[in-house]
Scaffold this motif. Sequence first.
Motif, mmCIF file in Angstrom:
data_model
loop_
_atom_site.group_PDB
_atom_site.id
_atom_site.type_symbol
_atom_site.label_atom_id
_atom_site.label_comp_id
_atom_site.label_asym_id
_atom_site.label_seq_id
_atom_site.Cartn_x
_atom_site.Cartn_y
_atom_site.Cartn_z
ATOM 1 N N TYR A 180 0.812 -1.215 0.000
ATOM 2 C CA TYR A 180 0.000 0.000 0.000
ATOM 3 C C TYR A 180 0.848 1.270 0.000
ATOM 4 O O TYR A 180 0.401 2.319 -0.433
ATOM 5 N N PHE A 181 2.066 1.181 0.524
ATOM 6 C CA PHE A 181 2.847 2.402 0.743
ATOM 7 C C PHE A 181 3.268 3.045 -0.574
ATOM 8 O O PHE A 181 3.877 2.415 -1.423
ATOM 9 N N GLU A 182 2.936 4.316 -0.723
ATOM 10 C CA GLU A 182 3.357 5.104 -1.881
ATOM 11 C C GLU A 182 4.426 6.102 -1.461
ATOM 12 O O GLU A 182 5.520 6.142 -2.001
ATOM 13 N N LYS A 183 4.108 6.932 -0.480
ATOM 14 C CA LYS A 183 5.062 7.895 0.057
ATOM 15 C C LYS A 183 4.491 8.452 1.360
ATOM 16 O O LYS A 183 3.325 8.206 1.713
ATOM 17 N N GLY A 184 5.316 9.178 2.068
ATOM 18 C CA GLY A 184 4.869 9.793 3.312
ATOM 19 C C GLY A 184 5.671 11.037 3.596
ATOM 20 O O GLY A 184 6.819 11.168 3.143
ATOM 21 N N GLY A 185 5.085 11.972 4.330
ATOM 22 C CA GLY A 185 5.799 13.201 4.646
ATOM 23 C C GLY A 185 5.067 14.023 5.682
ATOM 24 O O GLY A 185 3.923 13.739 6.044
#
Length: 261
Positions: A180-185
């Motif tokens: 599921y992980f695309e990006k984070g910030g």
Amino acid sequence: MSATTSSPSAPASAPSTCATLSFHKSDTIRLLSFPPDITSGLESIILACWPPGLESHGSFGQSYQYKVRGKPFGYYGTQHHVGGFRLLRDVLAFLYSRGWDLVTSLLCSRRYTAKDTLIFRQVVALRPAVEWLSLAPMGADKLRVVYDADGVRLFGMDSDHDHLGVLISGIKKVLEGLDYFEKGGWSHDSFEFEMKGRPWRSRGEASVKMRIMLMRVLETMEGHGWRLYSNFVQRTGSDEDRILDTWYFVRERVKVSTSVP
């Protein structure tokens, strides 16, 4: 002479043991059956955690309501949404500190703009001091973590910020494991995950995978000492888009002694 009978007198009205907190339009908090010290004490909480401030407050029928500036419970506007999470978190913390426990949340209106009503009951037992964190699904593919360090040290870590980093890493691992992980910030002093596959709009077998992800996230939260306090709808939806629950977690505070042996 005919006998007369007297009807039994009606029992005295018992004081209410429950009270409600509800959200209306995009800017209004309404309290019903809370005592005056709660309705008046809430003003300073709102002013402290909601920078836009208050528009008005006062009686509304049998309830008492606060109307704030801005749109913490509206549909659009990420900045107001994040502020709205903090606003409701601090309201919940205030009621908790005054001995009011959340019993349940209810959706008691069929209007598509309706938000949940929270039912509280006052308790006598002492509860431990807790801190708060919220998880907020947003849009079709985002999950936001809202947590503010307050200077206490927990579980032997150097700082609350360290704890938050470890927790975010744990949630990221869950999302990566399910692809599921695309990006984070970081934005708005909180952390936002962006996920693949628009999980909040999934259907069929994809919806099963989404529910697995939610269970794994909950297990991760519990593994870091967080207990789910409540989840409820606090923002306005539309006739095409339903707004998802915001999750509010609590964790007992453990202070590290600074005394010299």
